[in-house]
Motif scaffolding. Structure first.
Motif, short mmCIF file in Angstrom:
data_model
loop_
_atom_site.label_atom_id
_atom_site.label_comp_id
_atom_site.label_asym_id
_atom_site.label_seq_id
_atom_site.Cartn_x
_atom_site.Cartn_y
_atom_site.Cartn_z
N ALA A 188 1.14 -1.00 -0.13
CA ALA A 188 -0.04 0.19 -0.13
C ALA A 188 1.11 1.19 0.72
CB ALA A 188 -0.81 -0.17 1.58
N ALA A 189 2.37 1.25 -0.24
CA ALA A 189 2.92 2.21 -0.40
C ALA A 189 2.68 2.86 -1.95
CB ALA A 189 4.50 1.72 -0.07
N TYR A 190 2.15 3.71 -1.65
CA TYR A 190 1.30 5.02 -2.86
C TYR A 190 2.59 5.93 -3.11
CZ TYR A 190 -2.45 1.45 -2.99
OH TYR A 190 -3.27 0.52 -3.24
N ILE A 239 0.11 5.32 -17.23
CA ILE A 239 -0.07 4.69 -17.33
C ILE A 239 0.72 4.28 -16.40
CG2 ILE A 239 0.19 2.32 -18.46
CD1 ILE A 239 -1.80 3.69 -20.27
N LEU A 240 2.32 4.36 -16.33
CA LEU A 240 3.52 4.58 -15.26
C LEU A 240 3.63 4.03 -13.90
CD1 LEU A 240 6.30 3.09 -16.06
CD2 LEU A 240 7.42 6.33 -15.91
N LEU A 241 3.01 5.35 -13.78
CA LEU A 241 2.07 5.98 -12.05
C LEU A 241 1.93 4.72 -11.82
CD1 LEU A 241 2.42 10.06 -12.10
CD2 LEU A 241 4.52 8.65 -11.64
N GLU A 278 2.29 1.16 -8.74
CA GLU A 278 1.33 1.30 -7.16
C GLU A 278 1.10 0.11 -7.95
OE1 GLU A 278 -0.71 4.16 -6.70
OE2 GLU A 278 0.95 6.23 -6.51
N GLY A 279 1.06 -0.77 -8.85
CA GLY A 279 0.57 -1.95 -8.72
C GLY A 279 -0.97 -1.81 -8.77
N LEU A 280 -1.33 -0.89 -9.71
CA LEU A 280 -2.39 -0.72 -9.75
C LEU A 280 -3.58 -0.64 -11.03
CD1 LEU A 280 -3.93 2.45 -7.07
CD2 LEU A 280 -3.85 -0.28 -6.89
#
Lengths: 428, 428
Positions: free
Chosen positions: A134-136, B408-410, B414-416
């Motif tokens: 959850a490190a954003y 998209i990269l950002l 973050e895994g989203l």
């Protein structure tokens, strides 16, 4: 994948009731644990922090503060493109928030009377940044930049150490880009306690912001009043209003971008077109299979994914105002025409090319938004979250002589005779 | 009557610690009682309100709403002079608060991108007004007028009925002058519950403001999040900074005007002059005997009345900034010169003819102020207390194509990935 509802008065009430059921009361056992952690931090300071870090994070730290070499080193570990994108996002966020700066005012009146309001930045602010998955980094920017723009003198970040006792390099880069003053490797309720009470190493702050798990959220609630806190985030939601010309592919993707957060997230389509609803369903089925977090998405849509078909756009907006969503996307012919009707929404995304992630990462608006229907009365995080106001008043002798008797009368009728006396002694 | 302290580092800490001891944690038995009252109101609505009113206020009401004839009649029961003074105060308060209105903004950028923030008044606000001896018409004005100026559509007042089932005529007059829409005769935790959940008669509101006893304060804390609330007021304080030319008679009167509120109130003199301190002492002894509430004043001064003698005005301001008083009076040669140094204070009263009651009743500034040292991060009640903000963002197709890959990269880092997907589907 969305549950279809036809709009009736009863449905509106049922909808709200259902969404409210996502709320969970604080677990009293956790409250007791958190309360115990806080009082140990208050009493033992750094010693308690190091001991809890060993216990909960499994890391035996020698010191809490992140050294500047560690920050500099992070820039070597992170992709150049990512750094560039983050820097550009930071500029956009700064530019947007600069517009929120308010000045005080002065009102000069007759007989030399003047009064006004000053706007003063908070002196010290603490930002909580979760560790692990959850490190954003984007959240670091969203929390720190408005505080910087407000003029906060000292911004302190706390974040749990990684297993090797270091700090997540993406978070480190975001901290440096956004202008954090100090970083301490401590997380959980103990970090909140450190910011609220102060320890030998970590200064006591005036306000604590930033997301966290249940322990962090409960700790923030418990220290509220000793320090200020930001909103306590509940489950979040997106509501998409689309007319018959909206693109079902886009809508499906956007609903799922919210759904992937958490199985309590709520994704709602409100449309004037039954056909659009059907096409969105097809797109959901198709796209979901290609997404990494498809299990969460499916569960979230099953629980709280709803489609409401209305007669007209006015009704669509009415539904949205009742639900007061965190994110509202309006994909209609002329979305700006509808904006004035939107009364309750954290952030509104207009048109076909403004999906929520533009605001989450890059556009400039803040992504810390009121969740769970609280957009009825709460606001996005902003520069105003990091200032306080203070009023001032000057009366001349002449003015007090002119109005003193009225003030005495008002005070006396309230039975506050010492109030009356403080004017009286000046009139004689 | 003030305890004398010399300024040392240790004293500063001791002082804060001592003032903090005025804070009381919520009584858990009362919390349980209040919680029970709230859930009955939620479940049974008006029926619960009438039954609690019978039980707690000893009044068997047939209906809750105050009729307009009752309001009109109050104007015959209240002295003309009082009505005139209250009307003049209302105009002053309105004029001062009009300056606080903020507009939204829009930021237009390249490629057709625009974004901004809207300022939207809360729709419905509830004002709690205590009954009995704590019924303060001035507080009605201070709570209602900023809400009116903010543009709140519906302002609802709740107040306990008097023994004969009526309403205090002074409160009725203040309600009418300040522009209340509806008044209901119900008080205590049950009134807070009615405003938070709504009943058959009383509408659910977005925010509840106004002072109240322990039951009311705990009820507000418990419904916070379902609705917004104002600050929960703690014991209040005045801090007077005076130099050698300040008038001891005025200072003594002002310290006691705070002390008469409550035995937990704190009245503090901070001065550069030992002689001033001695003369204030003499004045306290003399004036207190003539005041109606002398018992409360004596106890309050004994408990929390302190005089601190400093070397210079800079130190005086430093002490004040540490204590962050609700009310700060500056009685020095040129008080405006010092105002810029004041970082933490709810409201500042400048010069020899601006005693706190001018602000409490008449001048125009708000008297609902952050107490108990919370002026470090809280603000006076203002127009901003009755609005919320909502942001909006528009990206053109061109802009999304230009910046999409960065977003998209950002999101991916973050895994989203569903976030990334919502941009991707628009780029292809």
């Amino acid at each position: 994948m969305l549950r279809l509802m036809e709009l009736t008065e009863k449905n509106k009430t049922a909808l709200i009731k259902e969404l409210k059921e996502r709320e969970k009361d604080d677990d009293l056992e956790v409250v007791a644990k958190v309360s115990n952690i806080l009082s140990k931090v208050k009493k033992l300071g750094d010693k308690a922090l190091l001991s809890f870090t060993k216990e909960f994070d499994g890391v035996d730290l020698k010191e809490l503060e992140v050294k500047s070499e560690e920050l500099d080193n992070a820039f070597k570990l992170v992709e150049k493109e990512f750094i560039n994108a983050l820097q550009e996002a930071a500029l956009n966020i700064k530019e947007y928030h600069e517009n929120q700066k308010n000045r005080g005012y002065i009102l000069n009146k007759e007989d030399g009377v003047y009064m006004g309001q000053r706007v003063i930045p908070l002196e010290k602010v603490g930002i909580y940044v979760p560790g692990g998955t959850a490190a954003y980094p984007s959240s670091v920017l969203m929390n720190v930049i408005p505080a910087k723009v407000a003029g906060v003198k000292e911004i302190i970040m706390v974040t749990p150490p990684s297993k090797d006792g270091g700090i997540n390099p993406y978070i480190a880069v975001a901290a440096k880009i956004s202008g954090i003053d100090k970083i301490y490797k401590v997380g959980g309720a103990q970090a909140v306690g450190a910011l609220a009470y102060g320890t030998e190493t970590i200064p006591k702050v005036d306000k604590i912001v930033g997301p966290g798990n249940m322990f962090v959220a409960i700790a923030k609630r418990l220290v509220f009043g000793k320090v200020d806190i930001d909103m306590i985030a509940g489950p979040s939601e997106i509501l998409v209003i689309g007319d018959k010309n909206a693109n079902p592919k886009y809508i499906a993707a956007d609903l799922m971008s919210q759904a992937e957060h958490d199985k309590l997230a709520s994704s709602i389509l409100v449309t004037t077109s039954m056909e659009l609803y059907k096409n969105v369903e097809k797109e959901l089925e198709k796209q979901v299979e290609e997404l990494e977090r498809k299990e969460i998405i499916k569960e979230s849509l099953k629980n709280f994914g709803i489609a409401i078909v209305c007669d007209n756009l006015k009704e669509c907006i009415e539904i949205s105002n009742i639900l007061a969503p965190e994110h509202l996307e309006i994909m209609t012919e002329n979305p700006m025409e509808l904006l004035g009707e939107v009364k309750n929404a954290g952030s509104v995304f207009l048109g076909h090319y403004s999906p929520e992630p533009v605001g989450d990462y890059f556009g400039g608006t803040n992504h810390v938004l009121p969740t769970n229907g609280t957009a009825r009365f709460f606001s996005p995080l902003s520069v105003d979250s990091f200032i306080k106001k203070s009023s001032y008043l000057y009366y001349s002798e002449e003015a007090l002589k002119k109005h003193g008797e009225k003030i005495i009368l008002l005070a006396q009728k309230e039975g506050l005779t010492a109030h009356a006396n403080s004017v009286k002694v000046r009139l004689n």
